[in-house]
Design an enzyme around this catalytic site. Structure first.
Site, PDB file in Angstrom:
ATOM      1  N   ARG A  71       0.757  -1.236   0.138  1.00  0.00           N
ATOM      2  CA  ARG A  71      -0.117  -0.068  -0.016  1.00  0.00           C
ATOM      3  C   ARG A  71       0.978   1.321   0.106  1.00  0.00           C
ATOM      4  O   ARG A  71       0.639   2.311   0.497  1.00  0.00           O
ATOM      5  CB  ARG A  71      -0.875   0.110   1.328  1.00  0.00           C
ATOM      6  CG  ARG A  71      -1.822  -1.186   1.379  1.00  0.00           C
ATOM      7  CD  ARG A  71      -2.636  -1.550   0.221  1.00  0.00           C
ATOM      8  NE  ARG A  71      -3.958  -0.588   0.143  1.00  0.00           N
ATOM      9  CZ  ARG A  71      -5.013  -0.920   0.978  1.00  0.00           C
ATOM     10  NH1 ARG A  71      -5.209  -1.831   1.436  1.00  0.00           N
ATOM     11  NH2 ARG A  71      -6.046  -0.127   0.754  1.00  0.00           N
ATOM     12  N   ARG A  83      -2.377   7.246   1.138  1.00  0.00           N
ATOM     13  CA  ARG A  83      -2.750   8.441   1.711  1.00  0.00           C
ATOM     14  C   ARG A  83      -1.878   8.990   2.878  1.00  0.00           C
ATOM     15  O   ARG A  83      -1.967   9.973   3.315  1.00  0.00           O
ATOM     16  CB  ARG A  83      -4.126   8.072   2.835  1.00  0.00           C
ATOM     17  CG  ARG A  83      -5.385   7.782   1.853  1.00  0.00           C
ATOM     18  CD  ARG A  83      -6.248   7.023   2.689  1.00  0.00           C
ATOM     19  NE  ARG A  83      -6.020   5.728   3.182  1.00  0.00           N
ATOM     20  CZ  ARG A  83      -6.807   4.834   3.901  1.00  0.00           C
ATOM     21  NH1 ARG A  83      -7.679   5.488   4.330  1.00  0.00           N
ATOM     22  NH2 ARG A  83      -5.966   3.858   3.894  1.00  0.00           N
ATOM     23  N   ARG A 107      -6.267  13.113  -4.407  1.00  0.00           N
ATOM     24  CA  ARG A 107      -7.620  12.523  -3.742  1.00  0.00           C
ATOM     25  C   ARG A 107      -8.671  13.523  -3.786  1.00  0.00           C
ATOM     26  O   ARG A 107      -9.768  13.342  -3.693  1.00  0.00           O
ATOM     27  CB  ARG A 107      -7.000  11.894  -2.505  1.00  0.00           C
ATOM     28  CG  ARG A 107      -8.179  11.086  -1.728  1.00  0.00           C
ATOM     29  CD  ARG A 107      -7.578  10.764  -0.226  1.00  0.00           C
ATOM     30  NE  ARG A 107      -8.291   9.845   0.147  1.00  0.00           N
ATOM     31  CZ  ARG A 107      -9.112  10.307   1.185  1.00  0.00           C
ATOM     32  NH1 ARG A 107      -9.200  11.255   1.392  1.00  0.00           N
ATOM     33  NH2 ARG A 107      -9.617   9.241   1.932  1.00  0.00           N
ATOM     34  N   ASP A 113      -7.031  -1.352  -7.395  1.00  0.00           N
ATOM     35  CA  ASP A 113      -7.523  -2.066  -6.019  1.00  0.00           C
ATOM     36  C   ASP A 113      -8.153  -3.558  -6.450  1.00  0.00           C
ATOM     37  O   ASP A 113      -8.546  -3.870  -7.346  1.00  0.00           O
ATOM     38  CB  ASP A 113      -8.682  -1.212  -5.356  1.00  0.00           C
ATOM     39  CG  ASP A 113      -9.152  -1.730  -4.190  1.00  0.00           C
ATOM     40  OD1 ASP A 113      -8.389  -1.069  -3.174  1.00  0.00           O
ATOM     41  OD2 ASP A 113     -10.025  -2.434  -3.574  1.00  0.00           O
ATOM     42  N   TYR A 116     -15.477  -9.750   0.492  1.00  0.00           N
ATOM     43  CA  TYR A 116     -16.237  -8.385   0.187  1.00  0.00           C
ATOM     44  C   TYR A 116     -17.552  -8.885  -0.534  1.00  0.00           C
ATOM     45  O   TYR A 116     -18.814  -8.107  -0.426  1.00  0.00           O
ATOM     46  CB  TYR A 116     -15.341  -7.677  -0.412  1.00  0.00           C
ATOM     47  CG  TYR A 116     -14.237  -7.025   0.239  1.00  0.00           C
ATOM     48  CD1 TYR A 116     -14.658  -6.060   1.145  1.00  0.00           C
ATOM     49  CD2 TYR A 116     -13.015  -7.724   0.326  1.00  0.00           C
ATOM     50  CE1 TYR A 116     -13.425  -5.668   2.273  1.00  0.00           C
ATOM     51  CE2 TYR A 116     -12.113  -7.261   1.245  1.00  0.00           C
ATOM     52  CZ  TYR A 116     -12.381  -6.099   2.108  1.00  0.00           C
ATOM     53  OH  TYR A 116     -11.305  -5.724   2.915  1.00  0.00           O
TER      54      TYR A 116
HETATM   55  O1  CP3 Z   1      -0.357  -1.034  -2.648  1.00  0.00           O
HETATM   56  C1  CP3 Z   1      -0.626   0.068  -3.392  1.00  0.00           C
HETATM   57  O2  CP3 Z   1      -0.068   1.094  -3.107  1.00  0.00           O
HETATM   58  C2  CP3 Z   1      -1.240  -0.470  -4.468  1.00  0.00           C
HETATM   59  C3  CP3 Z   1      -2.792   0.087  -4.573  1.00  0.00           C
HETATM   60  C4  CP3 Z   1      -3.505  -0.746  -3.546  1.00  0.00           C
HETATM   61  C5  CP3 Z   1      -4.594  -0.353  -2.972  1.00  0.00           C
HETATM   62  N1  CP3 Z   1      -5.791  -1.444  -2.522  1.00  0.00           N
HETATM   63  C6  CP3 Z   1      -5.132   1.181  -3.253  1.00  0.00           C
HETATM   64  C7  CP3 Z   1      -6.404   1.666  -2.243  1.00  0.00           C
HETATM   65  C8  CP3 Z   1      -3.427  -2.242  -3.321  1.00  0.00           C
HETATM   66  C9  CP3 Z   1      -2.479  -3.401  -3.749  1.00  0.00           C
HETATM   67  C10 CP3 Z   1      -4.771  -2.288  -2.662  1.00  0.00           C
HETATM   68  C11 CP3 Z   1      -5.182  -3.873  -2.126  1.00  0.00           C
HETATM   69  C12 CP3 Z   1      -6.294  -4.076  -1.301  1.00  0.00           C
HETATM   70  N2  CP3 Z   1      -7.358  -3.537  -1.313  1.00  0.00           N
HETATM   71  C13 CP3 Z   1      -6.406  -4.858  -0.420  1.00  0.00           C
HETATM   72  C14 CP3 Z   1      -5.344  -5.863  -0.014  1.00  0.00           C
HETATM   73  C15 CP3 Z   1      -4.429  -5.583   0.607  1.00  0.00           C
HETATM   74  C16 CP3 Z   1      -4.506  -5.090   2.158  1.00  0.00           C
HETATM   75  O3  CP3 Z   1      -4.281  -4.090   2.711  1.00  0.00           O
HETATM   76  O4  CP3 Z   1      -5.072  -6.204   2.833  1.00  0.00           O
HETATM   77  C17 CP3 Z   1      -7.746  -4.998   0.170  1.00  0.00           C
HETATM   78  C18 CP3 Z   1      -8.199  -5.560   1.453  1.00  0.00           C
HETATM   79  C19 CP3 Z   1      -8.523  -3.865  -0.444  1.00  0.00           C
HETATM   80  C20 CP3 Z   1      -9.784  -3.297  -0.188  1.00  0.00           C
HETATM   81  C21 CP3 Z   1      -9.687  -1.869   0.262  1.00  0.00           C
HETATM   82  N3  CP3 Z   1      -9.723  -0.955  -0.492  1.00  0.00           N
HETATM   83  C22 CP3 Z   1     -10.104  -1.532   1.512  1.00  0.00           C
HETATM   84  C23 CP3 Z   1     -10.298  -2.140   2.904  1.00  0.00           C
HETATM   85  C24 CP3 Z   1     -10.089   0.002   1.427  1.00  0.00           C
HETATM   86  C25 CP3 Z   1     -10.464   0.908   2.523  1.00  0.00           C
HETATM   87  C26 CP3 Z   1      -9.462   1.098   3.732  1.00  0.00           C
HETATM   88  C27 CP3 Z   1      -8.115   1.418   3.323  1.00  0.00           C
HETATM   89  O5  CP3 Z   1      -7.204   0.398   3.568  1.00  0.00           O
HETATM   90  O6  CP3 Z   1      -7.734   2.278   2.694  1.00  0.00           O
HETATM   91  C28 CP3 Z   1      -9.547   0.331   0.002  1.00  0.00           C
HETATM   92  C29 CP3 Z   1      -9.360   1.594  -0.543  1.00  0.00           C
HETATM   93  C30 CP3 Z   1      -8.159   1.721  -1.120  1.00  0.00           C
HETATM   94  N4  CP3 Z   1      -7.148   1.099  -1.940  1.00  0.00           N
HETATM   95  C31 CP3 Z   1      -7.179   3.122  -0.985  1.00  0.00           C
HETATM   96  C32 CP3 Z   1      -5.849   2.908  -1.655  1.00  0.00           C
HETATM   97  C33 CP3 Z   1      -4.901   3.976  -1.660  1.00  0.00           C
HETATM   98  C34 CP3 Z   1      -7.470   4.225   0.126  1.00  0.00           C
HETATM   99  C35 CP3 Z   1      -8.267   5.056  -0.674  1.00  0.00           C
HETATM  100  C36 CP3 Z   1      -8.279   6.463  -0.156  1.00  0.00           C
HETATM  101  O7  CP3 Z   1      -8.865   6.908   0.900  1.00  0.00           O
HETATM  102  O8  CP3 Z   1      -7.714   7.532  -1.015  1.00  0.00           O
END
Ligand code: CP3
Length: 345
Positions: free
Chosen positions: A27, A31, A40, A76, A153
């Site tokens: 990740r 943020r 964002r 995502d 999900y």
């Molecule tokens: O790793 C990276 O930087 C690449 C991008 C990436 C995102 N999500 C961007 C994102 C990757 C590889 C993911 C994977 C992801 N998404 C997972 C598996 C990894 C993990 O952390 O367990 C899961 C479970 C998700 C589902 C998801 N997407 C959730 C639960 C959330 C909200 C909570 C959170 O962790 O932010 C997201 C949103 C998300 N995906 C954001 C980002 C940068 C945040 C969005 C924002 O607030 O701008």
């Protein structure tokens, strides 16, 4: 194909000798970076994923700002259920919401195994653009969620600490659950093969909720399908499996044909190595919350982690995603400590 200038990640996965472990952070595009927060403000989440220029810009930010040894595509795991026909929203401070989740056989009328070139072309366009913009500086990692984590999900409809409804679905309607897992697996294989064609150098499968299952259920509900994905990709790309909390199954995961296994901070590198055996590269496992410690503490703890892993067949990373409240200079200290590490010290 032109040569990567920094191929430490690929070398570590191929188990070639490296002068120091490669480092990236799960990740890492997100943020905690002020440069991300600017974008964002202007665009909503899926707009950022679907616009190849924006996805490319966000993907490269941590390479420029933090100096990581690999980029991971900004996207995502939930674009897969979206492509299968479910609505997915990202609600500020609530996380992902799927307003009409899968509960019974009737809900299968609303989903399908899609043509990924029709539904997810924007991801492949973002990969091509990012590869061009990276100009071979570092490898690009593509990814997908493991079928079990995606099912969580699709059935629960939102984030959860226990995913009790998703588990209940698997335990009370096993035939339906396996039908859904197979549909996700088929979509994911097609999706990841196109990511490889578009140019990614490595694929990581995220099983964020693998640790919610006991060892037998993990095998039947999760690993069985991850294995099918890894098998389908084995001649095409290097792969990493990250199943958070599923340390009990490191041995079976090490036999899937993946080159790398991610581990979290709840297992020592030594114990993980014993379970996984000597043939696979381990990735991890710094507690992301420890990046909130003072920088001297971070440096000391990172050096300990590196020495515990032994210097080779290791990819330095966090044990889960970086927290949004991580100071940028703390993330940089993590990466810098790995980059300046000399294993004899
Ligand atoms: O790793 C990276 O930087 C690449 C991008 C990436 C995102 N999500 C961007 C994102 C990757 C590889 C993911 C994977 C992801 N998404 C997972 C598996 C990894 C993990 O952390 O367990 C899961 C479970 C998700 C589902 C998801 N997407 C959730 C639960 C959330 C909200 C909570 C959170 O962790 O932010 C997201 C949103 C998300 N995906 C954001 C980002 C940068 C945040 C969005 C924002 O607030 O701008």
């Amino acid at each position: 194909m032109s040569q990567l200038k920094n191929d430490l990640l690929l070398k570590a996965l191929r188990k070639e000798k490296v002068e120091r472990p490669p480092v990236w952070m799960m990740r890492q595009a997100g943020r905690y970076l002020p440069e991300y927060m600017v974008l964002r403000e202007k665009y909503d989440f899926f707009e950022r994923c679907q616009n190849p220029e924006l996805a490319c810009e966000i993907t490269i930010q941590p390479v420029d700002i933090i100096g990581v040894d690999a980029a991971i595509l900004f996207s995502d795991i939930l674009v897969v259920p979206q492509a299968m026909g479910l609505e997915v929203e990202l609600v500020e401070s609530k996380g992902p919401i799927l307003p009409e989740p899968i509960k019974t056989f009737r809900d299968f009328d609303r989903i399908r195994v899609p043509d990924v070139n029709e539904t997810l072309q924007y991801v492949f366009d973002a990969i091509k653009l990012t590869k061009a913009e990276l100009n071979n500086r570092v490898p690009l990692i593509g990814f997908a969620g493991a079928p079990w984590t995606i099912l969580c999900y699709m059935v629960q409809g939102k984030g959860s600490k226990t995913f009790d409804e998703a588990k209940a679905f698997c335990y009370t309607q096993p035939a339906l659950a396996h039908r859904l897992l197979q549909m996700i697996t088929d979509t994911t294989i097609a999706y990841l093969k196109e990511q490889v064609k578009a140019g990614v150098d490595v694929i990581q499968v995220f099983d964020s909720w693998g640790g919610l299952l006991g060892p037998d259920d993990f095998e039947n509900i999760s690993l069985k399908y991850i294995r099918e994905i890894i098998n389908a990709l084995r001649d095409e790309v290097l792969t990493i499996i990250f199943a958070k909390g599923a340390w009990h199954s490191l041995e079976s995961m090490s036999k899937t044909g993946a080159q790398g296994l991610g581990i979290d901070w709840c297992i020592t590198p030594q114990m993980a190595r014993e379970l996984a055996g000597s043939k696979i590269t381990l990735q991890g496992n710094f507690d992301p919350a420890k990046l909130l410690s003072p920088i001297p503490v971070i440096k000391k703890e990172v050096r300990k982690m590196l020495s515990d892993f032994g210097g080779q067949h290791h990819i330095a990373n966090l044990g889960h995603g970086i927290l949004p409240n991580t100071p940028v200079d703390h993330a940089r200290a993590f990466v810098e400590t790995v980059k300046t590490y000399e294993s004899h010290k």
